[in-house]
Scaffold this active site. Structure first.
Site, PDB file in Angstrom:
ATOM      1  N   ASP A   1       0.857  -1.181   0.000  1.00 14.00           N
ATOM      2  CA  ASP A   1       0.000   0.000   0.000  1.00 14.00           C
ATOM      3  C   ASP A   1       0.896   1.235   0.000  1.00 14.00           C
ATOM      4  O   ASP A   1       1.422   1.628   1.039  1.00 14.00           O
ATOM      5  CB  ASP A   1      -0.915   0.004   1.237  1.00 14.00           C
TER       6      ASP A   1
ATOM      7  N   LYS B   1     -10.104   0.375  -2.832  1.00 10.93           N
ATOM      8  CA  LYS B   1     -10.089   0.153  -1.388  1.00 10.93           C
ATOM      9  C   LYS B   1     -10.357   1.446  -0.638  1.00 10.93           C
ATOM     10  O   LYS B   1      -9.481   2.291  -0.534  1.00 10.93           O
ATOM     11  CB  LYS B   1      -8.737  -0.431  -0.970  1.00 10.93           C
TER      12      LYS B   1
ATOM     13  N   LYS C   1      -6.600   3.289  -3.609  1.00  6.11           N
ATOM     14  CA  LYS C   1      -7.075   3.308  -2.224  1.00  6.11           C
ATOM     15  C   LYS C   1      -7.270   4.748  -1.800  1.00  6.11           C
ATOM     16  O   LYS C   1      -6.503   5.623  -2.180  1.00  6.11           O
ATOM     17  CB  LYS C   1      -6.026   2.596  -1.367  1.00  6.11           C
TER      18      LYS C   1
END
Lengths: 524, 327
Positions: free
Chosen positions: B164, B263, B227
């Site tokens: 991430d 996400k 995300k």
């Protein structure tokens, strides 16, 4: 009653060699929507809006009692039911109740009651008139769930809409005009606003209770008395409203409700002792009423049909504009007088708009209007469905290309129409000129803003329009040059009690809502 | 838009958008950016996002939705005080969310700092639960690229199979989109086989126009997932920004056929919220995205709220908070 076309619809493009049906799909007319433009390969068709994690049925389950028969509401009480007609649930054709067919005698009684109640009501302290209106608004809020359920069962619109749009707006309108009742001198400074008198109000079936509120609230605020005739397919919520008038002790005769069809409406409009006619419905009936009113000194306001343009410029936020198309034409199954039924898309983005509209339509849920997850309910009546189907056929015959993205089957009982749109539509096509009043959109393209404006205004109607662009100056320029009563910018079908609503040209005259909505109900 | 070849191009490759035009060479060419930046109308986007929350998800649909949401959770702990013990506890929770109901799926992944990846790796071996590591100078990204690349490689070496990353919001907001593109592309290369989630930190981008632009940029540069947030900046995930990102993902799919995941992270605490998000996914990008491979929740307290609702359906009673192990 509001059927916009009782006459037969004739295809107009039949003589045009470009619009012959071509089974091989080779003719230029079948190449739309991307006329002359090669589309890049798209995966849009692979997006799958199917049954994975389907929502379980979520029916609005509250039980509501509907009487087997209803009389009229005259002089503060319900009459004994006379000759009746059936009102049905258009989603399953179940008979909901039998409602009295108003005769000339009934109309006479109702008008007499309104006339008798007028002097006292007109002289009532304005704060007291406000008090009654506030009471109605609060009672509507208290009984909102019940009203929403009846509205949906009687009219076919999704419970989501009657619960979140119709009924809250009804309460809002009564609250709003309650606030004006004792402030009329501020709405008309240096004038002496007095009531008009007995108002005959005839309303349509697309927003039954909301139209009743639009008509009754300003009339009462200004000290008038009312005889209201709801549409024959959707009388039940107006009769509930009559119950509310009883509950809050509204003085007898101030509002009278006579149910019935066209004949009843005619008897009411032609009555010698009315001072004003307010009508919402089809342009054809509106013209008849204008003739009737012109014979005597009866005031008239008309809110009629529309063929409203929704204009999407290439610099618009396309996803949100597509959402606006949905709100514009598929809200309430397209049974909206100001529906954005003509879509004008700038040529450079028409491919994207059509593709995204197709995707979006696949995710709409059509079905039981009482299910809280239903987006598209039932068509209001068999007659209206027949009208829509006639137009669909004319659209096909004239050579426009119909796209119906959803392949899910329609319910077997009731009246249903899958949301769809036509591409390759020309300005001369019937489906681009006449009001269909259903979930059917005509898509046209334009290259320059001037072209968009010319075509948008090239209609006998002038009710509403939508403009979609990211550029502020374009919004103001376009909005100022559109010949219509309402222009929505980067949104569509937004209603508010404080905002006036009404049309130009054959869409009628007079305004409802806002301070302007008081004007038709006062003598100055 | 044509798909560009993967891997290092040898030729000069031009990126063009409405706002900049610059040559990058040689570049890990991925996908073309849209020819002009796409605007998003906030009022209508928020209105659409709010419409999803009106869906009524009951009975069997609620249960199926909650199980799906549980399987999409990236169980997260990103505190300075995180210990190996806490990570082990988190891993147990990830594998068996509720000991009283072994039929429940495991969560999608756990998400930790690079220093603790090896602990998770030992605990989760063979469990099917993925190991996500924040990297690239999380949460600010205000480090030299070499440090951020090194951070990434170490996390992958320690056993992370999902990275991430954070974008350089400073550079992005300064208009240096090409540099941001390059950074993402080179971090994608540093990831090797590991999946790359690109954190846009939408709370710092503020406008939906920029969220959309950053989404398109990240996708073009090779993101497997986009995300919303680090969870360290408010506002974190909202329905509105997630909708904008889903639309970017949908448009990329229409153009290329390639599926990118989304996400939302931070601020999703209740099972009801998670169902709202799933409704939005289903109605925006369709059924194919209803899988942990393409949609995740970055959350920690969400898990127990889902478990509480599922236990309520199973037993007919609401349990107390202390009936569930901490997540």
């Amino acid at each position: 009653m509001t059927d916009p076309t009782e006459h037969e619809i004739k295809p107009t493009g039949a003589a045009d060699p470009g619009f012959h049906l071509d089974p091989a799909g080779e003719s230029p007319a079948r190449r739309s929507p991307h006329q002359g433009r090669q589309r890049v390969h798209t995966h849009a068709d692979e997006l799958n809006f199917g049954a994975a994690w389907d929502y379980a049925p979520a029916p609005e389950s509250a039980k509501v009692v509907i009487a087997p028969k209803y009389g009229h509401f005259i002089n503060g009480r319900f009459t004994t039911p006379g000759k009746t007609f059936r009102t049905i649930n258009p989603a399953n054709e179940e008979v909901l109740s039998e409602v009295s067919e108003g005769s000339t005698k009934d109309v006479n009684k109702a008008v007499a009651a309104a006339r008798e109640a007028l002097p006292k009501w007109a002289k009532l302290k304005p704060t007291d008139r406000a008090k009654y209106l506030f009471r109605i608004a609060r009672r509507v809020q208290e009984r909102a769930r019940e009203l929403a359920i009846i509205e949906t069962r009687d009219g076919g619109k999704p419970i989501k809409e009657s619960r979140d749009v119709d009924i809250p707006l009804v309460a809002h309108h009564f609250f709003y005009y309650a606030g004006w009742a004792d402030k009329l001198p501020y709405a008309f400074p240096n004038r002496d606003p007095r009531p008009v008198g007995v108002c005959a109000q005839i309303i349509p079936w697309n927003f039954p209770l909301l139209m009743a509120a639009w008509k009754i609230a300003p009339a009462l605020a200004c000290g008038n008395t009312v005889v209201l005739k709801p549409a024959e397919t959707t009388p039940l919520t107006a009769l509930r409203l009559a119950e509310i008038f009883e509950e809050i002790d509204l003085p007898p005769g101030v509002v009278n409700i006579v149910t019935g069809a066209g004949e009843t409406g005619k008897a009411l409009a032609e009555h010698k002792d009315i001072d004003k006619i307010a009508f919402t419905g089809s342009t054809a009936v509106g013209k008849l009423l204008a003739r009737t009113a012109s014979k005597r000194g009866v005031r008239l306001t008309l809110e009629l049909g529309g063929k409203s343009p929704n204009i999407i410029f290439e610099d618009a936020s396309i996803d949100q504009a597509v959402e606006g198309i949905i709100q514009g034409i598929y809200f309430n199954q397209g049974h909206v007088c100001c529906a954005g039924s003509r879509l004008f898309v700038q040529e450079s983005v028409v491919g994207e708009v059509v593709e995204k509209l197709t995707i979006r339509l696949k995710s709409l849920r059509l079905g039981d209007p009482m299910d809280k997850n239903t987006d598209i309910g039932a068509i209001n009546s068999k007659e209206q469905l027949a009208t829509i189907n006639r137009y669909l056929k004319v659209g096909d015959d004239e050579g426009a290309h119909r796209i119906t993205p959803s392949d899910k089957p329609l319910p077997k009982k009731g009246f249903w129409c899958n949301p769809c749109f036509f591409t390759g539509v020309q300005q001369s096509h019937t489906i681009a000129r006449e009001e269909i009043f259903g979930p059917v959109l005509a898509v046209q393209t334009f290259r320059t803003p001037e072209e968009a404006l010319t075509r948008a205004n090239n209609t006998p109607y002038g009710l509403a329009a939508g403009v979609w662009t990211d550029k502020g100056s374009k919004i103001f320029d376009t909005a100022a040059r559109l010949e219509c009563g309402v222009v929505w910018c980067n949104t569509y079908n937004k209603f508010d009690a404080a905002s006036p609503f009404g049309g130009f040209k054959e869409s009628g005259f007079g305004r409802e809502g806002g301070m302007q909505g008081l004007r038709p109900y006062v003598r100055l | 838009m044509a798909m560009q070849s993967h891997g290092h191009g040898t030729l000069l490759f031009f990126i063009t958008t409405g706002r900049f035009f610059l040559p990058i060479a040689p570049t890990p060419a991925r996908y073309n950016l849209p020819m002009k930046s796409i605007t998003v109308d906030r009022v209508m986007a928020d209105q659409r996002a709010a419409a999803f929350t009106k869906r009524s998800i009951k009975t069997s649909a609620k249960e199926a939705g909650l199980r799906l949401a549980l399987s999409m959770v990236d169980l997260t702990t990103l505190e300075g005080k995180d210990s190996p013990e806490k990570v082990r506890s988190l891993c147990r929770k990830a594998i068996l969310p509720d000991a009283n109901d072994p039929t429940l799926p495991h969560v999608a992944a756990i998400c930790v700092y690079p220093e603790l990846v090896h602990v998770a790796h030992e605990e989760l071996e063979g469990s099917g639960v993925h190991i996500a590591s924040v990297a690239t100078g999380f949460p600010s990204g205000q480090y030299p690229l070499e440090v951020r690349l090194d951070d990434t490689r170490r996390a992958v070496e320690a056993g992370a199979d999902e990275i991430d990353m954070v974008i350089s919001r400073g550079r992005f907001l300064a208009g240096e989109r090409g540099k941001v593109f390059d950074e993402i592309a080179s971090i994608k290369d540093a990831c090797g086989q590991a999946h790359l989630k690109v954190i846009l930190e939408t709370g710092e981008l503020e406008t939906y126009d920029l969220v959309r632009e950053a989404s398109d940029l990240a996708i073009a540069a090779g993101a497997d997932f986009i995300k919303t947030s680090t969870g360290k900046v408010a506002p974190a995930a909202t329905m509105g920004v997630t909708l904008v990102m889903l639309e970017a993902v949908r448009d990329h799919f229409i153009k290329t056929g390639r599926k990118i995941g989304v996400k939302p992270a931070g601020g999703i605490r209740t099972s009801k919220q998670s169902l709202h998000y799933l409704v939005m996914v289903k109605e925006t990008v369709g059924d194919d995205w209803l899988t942990p491979d393409l949609f995740r929740f970055g959350a920690s307290s969400l898990t127990n709220d889902i478990l509480m609702q599922l236990a309520r359906r199973r037993t007919g009673r609401y349990m107390a908070g202390h009936d569930f192990s901490e997540a």
